[in-house]
Design an enzyme around this catalytic site. Structure first.
Site, PDB file in Angstrom:
ATOM      1  N   TYR A  73      -1.030 -26.442  -1.526  1.00  0.00           N
ATOM      2  CA  TYR A  73      -1.796 -25.408  -2.231  1.00  0.00           C
ATOM      3  C   TYR A  73      -3.148 -25.197  -1.568  1.00  0.00           C
ATOM      4  CZ  TYR A  73      -3.539 -22.550  -6.026  1.00  0.00           C
ATOM      5  OH  TYR A  73      -4.040 -21.510  -6.759  1.00  0.00           O
ATOM      6  N   PHE A 125      -7.527   5.783   6.311  1.00  0.00           N
ATOM      7  CA  PHE A 125      -6.120   5.746   5.899  1.00  0.00           C
ATOM      8  C   PHE A 125      -6.077   5.936   4.379  1.00  0.00           C
ATOM      9  CE2 PHE A 125      -2.267   3.219   4.717  1.00  0.00           C
ATOM     10  CZ  PHE A 125      -1.351   4.062   5.294  1.00  0.00           C
ATOM     11  N   ASP A 126      -4.955   6.426   3.857  1.00  0.00           N
ATOM     12  CA  ASP A 126      -5.010   6.831   2.441  1.00  0.00           C
ATOM     13  C   ASP A 126      -5.162   5.673   1.453  1.00  0.00           C
ATOM     14  OD1 ASP A 126      -2.385   6.238   2.845  1.00  0.00           O
ATOM     15  OD2 ASP A 126      -1.643   8.267   2.506  1.00  0.00           O
ATOM     16  N   ASP A 216     -10.613  -1.051  10.574  1.00  0.00           N
ATOM     17  CA  ASP A 216      -9.316  -1.132   9.910  1.00  0.00           C
ATOM     18  C   ASP A 216      -8.347  -1.378  11.059  1.00  0.00           C
ATOM     19  OD1 ASP A 216      -6.862  -0.787   8.767  1.00  0.00           O
ATOM     20  OD2 ASP A 216      -7.370   1.058   7.700  1.00  0.00           O
ATOM     21  N   ALA A 218      -5.175  -2.493  11.659  1.00  0.00           N
ATOM     22  CA  ALA A 218      -3.716  -2.650  11.538  1.00  0.00           C
ATOM     23  C   ALA A 218      -3.014  -2.559  12.896  1.00  0.00           C
ATOM     24  CB  ALA A 218      -3.155  -1.596  10.588  1.00  0.00           C
ATOM     25  N   LYS A 259       1.817  -4.565  10.582  1.00  0.00           N
ATOM     26  CA  LYS A 259       1.960  -3.771  11.808  1.00  0.00           C
ATOM     27  C   LYS A 259       1.791  -4.704  13.008  1.00  0.00           C
ATOM     28  CE  LYS A 259       0.901  -0.503   8.599  1.00  0.00           C
ATOM     29  NZ  LYS A 259      -0.066  -0.509   7.500  1.00  0.00           N
ATOM     30  N   HIS A 451       5.628  12.586  -3.336  1.00  0.00           N
ATOM     31  CA  HIS A 451       6.636  12.518  -2.272  1.00  0.00           C
ATOM     32  C   HIS A 451       7.538  11.290  -2.408  1.00  0.00           C
ATOM     33  CE1 HIS A 451       3.124  10.329  -0.969  1.00  0.00           C
ATOM     34  NE2 HIS A 451       3.794   9.731  -0.016  1.00  0.00           N
TER      35      HIS A 451
HETATM   36  C1  LIG Z   1      -0.671   0.157   6.554  1.00  0.00           C
HETATM   37  C2  LIG Z   1      -2.102   0.425   6.664  1.00  0.00           C
HETATM   38  C3  LIG Z   1      -3.001  -0.005   5.683  1.00  0.00           C
HETATM   39  C4  LIG Z   1      -2.542  -0.673   4.401  1.00  0.00           C
HETATM   40  O1  LIG Z   1      -1.897  -1.869   4.672  1.00  0.00           O
HETATM   41  P1  LIG Z   1      -0.700  -2.436   3.763  1.00  0.00           P
HETATM   42  O2  LIG Z   1      -0.344  -3.702   4.457  1.00  0.00           O
HETATM   43  O3  LIG Z   1       0.393  -1.417   3.774  1.00  0.00           O
HETATM   44  O4  LIG Z   1      -1.258  -2.657   2.406  1.00  0.00           O
HETATM   45  C5  LIG Z   1      -4.338   0.228   5.881  1.00  0.00           C
HETATM   46  N1  LIG Z   1      -4.788   0.877   6.961  1.00  0.00           N
HETATM   47  C6  LIG Z   1      -3.950   1.308   7.931  1.00  0.00           C
HETATM   48  C7  LIG Z   1      -4.494   2.006   9.124  1.00  0.00           C
HETATM   49  C8  LIG Z   1      -2.590   1.110   7.805  1.00  0.00           C
HETATM   50  O5  LIG Z   1      -1.763   1.573   8.754  1.00  0.00           O
END
Ligand SMILES: *Cc1c(COP(=O)(O)O)cnc(C)c1O
Length: 495
Positions: A73, A125-126, A216, A218, A259, A451
């Site tokens: 843990y 990103f959204d 960000d 990813a 990603k 969507h």
């Molecule tokens: C996928 C993504 C996120 C959100 O990440 P999750 O792992 O899906 O919660 C944030 N910013 C970017 C650029 C992304 O591609």
């Protein structure tokens, strides 16, 4: 192996069957799914290009690392291995694991923002925007002008508009700017990369005005790859060196590791500021888990640590970028325009251009995704007016998307050249009869994020008085001029 740009630096050791279906089976499945590909069972899909998030294949070394996972843990060995790998890559002293990227966003913005404060970015990103807005903040996008031209071959359309950034950091709203967020690569803008020159200048402006800069991250490795290909001064650098330099320019990052972490789930928040890290850690404990696991299993942390060592391999990145470029080439050869230049994680098809007979409120992008499924069992995702638009009670357009696109995202290390060629042949068959594809109308829709859950039905061409050619002769009950929404984050769809 420059002469074989798509040749993967790995071979398969474990395989997973994919279904081959008949046209009749696909027609039946699509009807049952109310013509929404999100409602299909995944085993009804032959080539699944819905997203590159969490859909990649693990390496043998990652599977081996999973066996070393320490499920204690608190203070697990897995956490220490994970923190060392992330620390070496990013230089951030505080590393908080989370279950996926948006959890890192929620924690960071809850700790950093309060109502009325502003974040600036190349294009949020959204989920990032949603987490800024959830705590009462405002997310402002300042994409470079080239980003709005889908045909422009500009290599760094993910860049922020530096003049607009300078104006925002010196203008009347400057005291309310709480952070700048640079998304590498810009998912909301079609996976377009950010140049190191742009990131360096952004960091300088942020420092000069006392505003923290967050990445960000990813797709940090894919961004670094495109920098080594296309940015003068970086051609002799390795993707790993470029990635390290990018992280060092910032004060921290949020990162979805679904990603470029090469894992099925996971993420982290990296920070320099110890006070901010402490505030974030409290939120982490309350909502994700103890700081040495943060909602992940020990084995997840070990697989992620190994994935981060693998993802900057130049041979892997060359093969992946080569495969995406190849799919873009197949689409162009089939007569389907794509957003230029294709990035690394996806190819965006211009459905609006392919299907000019289908107006935005009959969803040309959706028509193309349905055709891809019916014709070849291929699943993509609409990024157009079904995602971003609005209609009135009569189905007349109130808001339309700036572009009607379909995203074909490429899972990492999953599909081969022959799979991509199947997608290319499917597109070619569709393009030959594009003028016969029907539009769609919504028969049931969700109040939010429609969507994902809407139900639709095809509108046979001869019955559709809304066709663009007929609109002038048959005015609809309450005509509204469609208003195009600004091209902000228009190319992402929450995944
Ligand atoms: C996928 C993504 C996120 C959100 O990440 P999750 O792992 O899906 O919660 C944030 N910013 C970017 C650029 C992304 O591609």
């Amino acid at each position: 192996m420059d002469e074989a740009p798509m040749m993967e630096p790995f071979r398969a050791k474990v395989v997973e069957p994919i279904p081959f279906t008949t046209r009749a089976q696909r027609e039946q499945a699509l009807r049952r799914a109310h013509h929404n590909l999100f409602n299909l069972r995944a085993d009804e899909v032959t080539i699944d290009l819905l997203t590159d998030s969490g859909t990649g294949a693990l390496s043998a070394a990652q599977m081996a690392a999973a066996m070393l996972g320490d499920e204690s843990y608190a203070g697990a060995r897995s956490f220490h291995r994970f923190r060392d790998v992330v620390g070496n890559l990013t230089s951030y002293p505080h590393v908080l694991p989370v279950h996926q990227g948006r959890a890192a966003e929620r924690i960071l913005f809850s700790a950093l923002l309060r109502p009325g404060l502003i974040t600036l970015g190349n294009t949020h990103f959204d989920t990032t925007r949603a987490n800024v807005e959830l705590v009462g903040g405002r997310a402002l996008d300042l994409p470079c002008p080239e980003a709005a031209d889908l045909d422009s071959p500009h290599p760094f359309k993910g860049d922020i508009d530096l003049e607009a950034l300078h104006r925002a950091l010196t203008g009347p709203d400057a005291p309310r700017v709480a952070a700048v967020v640079m998304t590498l690569t810009s998912n909301g803008m079609g996976g377009q990369p950010v140049s190191m020159a742009n990131l360096t200048e952004t960091a300088r402006l942020c420092r000069a005005h006392g505003v923290p800069l967050f990445l960000d991250a990813a797709r940090f490795a894919e961004n670094a790859w495109l920098v080594t290909r296309n940015e003068p001064g970086y051609r002799n650098r390795s993707p790993r060196e470029v990635a390290e330099e990018a992280f060092r320019l910032a004060d921290g990052c949020t990162a979805s590791m679904k990603k470029d972490g090469l894992v099925n789930t996971g993420g982290f928040l990296g920070l320099r500021d110890p006070d901010l890290a402490q505030r974030c850690e409290l939120l982490l404990v309350a909502t994700e888990g103890f700081p040495t696991y943060g909602g992940l299993a020990g084995r997840d942390l070990d697989m992620l640590a190994q994935g981060l060592l693998e993802v900057t391999d130049p041979d892997y990145l060359r093969a992946r970028a080569g495969a995406t470029a190849y799919l873009a080439q197949l689409a162009r050869a089939a007569g389907v325009a794509v957003v230029e230049p294709p990035g690394v994680h996806a190819v965006y098809l211009d459905a609006g251009r392919l299907l000019p007979h289908i107006p935005p409120h009959r969803f040309p992008g959706h028509a193309l995704t349905c055709a891809l499924y019916l014709e070849g069992g291929v699943r993509g995702v609409e990024c157009g007016s079904l995602y971003l638009g609005k209609e009135d009670a009569h189905g007349n357009p109130v808001v339309s998307a700036p572009w009607e696109l379909v995203r074909l995202a490429i899972p990492r290390r999953v599909y081969s050249q022959s799979h991509l060629e199947h997608v290319g042949r499917t597109l070619a068959r569709i393009a030959r009869h594009a003028d016969r594809l029907p539009g769609y109308r919504i028969t049931a829709q969700a109040p939010l994020l429609r969507h994902f859950r809407s139900e639709l039905a095809p509108v046979p061409l001869h019955e559709d008085e809304h066709r663009s050619t007929a609109v002038t002769t048959t005015p609809s009950p309450e005509p509204h001029p469609p208003v195009a929404v600004p091209p902000r984050g228009a190319l992402a769809a929450h995944l």
